[in-house]
Design an enzyme around this catalytic site. Structure first.
Site, PDB file in Angstrom:
ATOM      1  CE  LYS A  29      -7.680   0.518  11.053  1.00  0.00           C
ATOM      2  NZ  LYS A  29      -7.290   1.886  11.485  1.00  0.00           N
ATOM      3  CE  LYS A  80      -3.757   3.902  -6.831  1.00  0.00           C
ATOM      4  NZ  LYS A  80      -3.360   4.314  -5.466  1.00  0.00           N
ATOM      5  NE  ARG A  91      -3.940  -4.295  -3.378  1.00  0.00           N
ATOM      6  CZ  ARG A  91      -5.042  -4.513  -2.681  1.00  0.00           C
ATOM      7  NH1 ARG A  91      -6.130  -4.951  -3.280  1.00  0.00           N
ATOM      8  NH2 ARG A  91      -5.076  -4.285  -1.381  1.00  0.00           N
ATOM      9  N   GLY A 115       0.824  -1.210   0.000  1.00  0.00           N
ATOM     10  CA  GLY A 115       0.000   0.000   0.000  1.00  0.00           C
ATOM     11  C   GLY A 115       0.852   1.252   0.000  1.00  0.00           C
ATOM     12  CB  THR A 155       0.783   4.264  -4.417  1.00  0.00           C
ATOM     13  OG1 THR A 155      -0.338   3.365  -4.366  1.00  0.00           O
ATOM     14  CG2 THR A 155       1.935   3.606  -5.171  1.00  0.00           C
ATOM     15  N   GLY A 156      -0.361   4.949  -1.151  1.00  0.00           N
ATOM     16  CA  GLY A 156      -1.464   5.610  -0.462  1.00  0.00           C
ATOM     17  C   GLY A 156      -1.016   6.794   0.376  1.00  0.00           C
ATOM     18  CG  PHE A 157      -2.907  10.315   3.321  1.00  0.00           C
ATOM     19  CD1 PHE A 157      -2.859  11.550   2.698  1.00  0.00           C
ATOM     20  CD2 PHE A 157      -2.827  10.269   4.706  1.00  0.00           C
ATOM     21  CE1 PHE A 157      -2.732  12.717   3.445  1.00  0.00           C
ATOM     22  CE2 PHE A 157      -2.710  11.420   5.460  1.00  0.00           C
ATOM     23  CZ  PHE A 157      -2.658  12.644   4.823  1.00  0.00           C
TER      24      PHE A 157
END
Length: 314
Positions: free
Chosen positions: A138, A45, A36, A11, A13-15
């Protein structure tokens, strides 16, 4: 000097993921970024991935649905940090169960940090629906990690400043990610304390925790002392810096929880605002023996105060 752990970020490329990638590289870790196949359809991305590569990261393509491919990737590293989205719109927390299975089979991972980085889901009592899905999912991931006896660290970085300080928490229905210049909604009496953390600082604290024996199988709370502030105190910082005087419109608990005719995303946002600014679930508990605090562990990190953070909006 001890050899730096090889770090895989899922993950990236996320915030928050992109901050973790940059922090890992800055702190000298051999850094791997899992992406992915579908990420290649988005130019933003792709360009971000290329920028990571230019900084020294190694890019690895794999699908979370490809178990053997995930196992092969995991075997190349020592630490896995997941930053998959748990947001109001894109919610992929349970995808991490596939990652847990791959880590379990690989058998070589020294530390796994699942995607947390907000409120501690094991601390919040009776989370409101529909916002409770974040905590439920979570918790499922945490219990799966523990059942598999995978070494872990959970990181609670509280409120990211870009969302909650820069916006002055104007996220009730029509989010505004820049500080208001005329009027502001205040939740409850505005005096409930919360914890604000610069996103780049969070990345540094997260990566610093991965090789630290003091954080093994523990929760790390990031609580910068100068950033333990109420909503009204953040508004006052903005008023002082900008020279503005904002009209304060107080939103009662009942008004905030009036979900009639609200969309799913609006309901989710209101639930989180309730836990942050009415109940005070970020700071209404003591840190127990199975947890520790990031700024005390790493006093060498000069964290960004909200006074400094808010200057960028002038």
């Amino acid at each position: 000097m001890d050899k730096k752990s090889r770090v895989l970020i899922v993950g990236g490329t996320g915030f928050i993921g992109k901050r973790i990638v940059k922090a890992s590289l800055a702190l000298g870790h051999p850094t791997y970024v899992l992406f992915r196949p579908e990420a290649l359809s988005y130019i933003d991305k792709v360009q971000m991935l290329i920028s990571f590569k230019q900084l020294g990261a190694k890019l690895l393509e794999a699908s979370l649905d490809d178990h053997q491919g995930l196992v092969d990737v995991v075997k190349q590293v020592d630490v896995v940090i997941s930053a998959v989205s748990g947001g109001l719109v894109r919610h992929h927390i349970l995808d991490q169960l596939k990652l847990v299975e791959a880590i379990k089979e690989a058998g070589n991972i020294k530390r796994f940090l699942p995607s947390e980085f907000g409120m501690d889901p094991d601390v919040v009592e009776d989370p409101l629906e529909p916002g409770n899905i974040t905590f439920i999912d979570k918790r499922k991931v945490r219990r799966a990690i523990e059942a598999a006896t995978i070494p872990y660290t959970y990181v609670s970085s509280n409120m990211f400043a870009g969302f909650f300080a820069g916006s002055l928490a104007q996220l009730q229905d029509a989010p505004r990610m820049m500080p208001a210049r005329d009027k502001v909604l205040i939740y409850g009496d505005g005096n409930v304390k919360g914890v604000y953390v610069d996103e780049d600082d969070a990345g540094i604290y997260i990566v610093k925790s991965i090789d630290d024996p003091r954080t093994l199988n523990k929760t790390v709370y990031i609580r910068p002392p100068m950033n333990i502030l109420s909503q009204k105190e953040v508004v006052e910082i903005w008023e002082r810096l900008s020279g503005l005087s904002l009209e304060k419109i107080y939103v009662s608990e009942d008004q905030l929880l009036n979900m009639k005719d609200k969309s799913y995303v609006e309901k989710m946002a209101r639930c989180h605002l309730y836990h942050f600014f009415i109940k005070g679930d970020l700071y209404n508990f003591e840190i127990g023996p199975n947890a520790t605090e990031g700024t005390k562990l790493y006093p060498e990190v000069k964290y960004t105060t909200m006074d400094s953070y808010m200057e960028r909006y002038l």
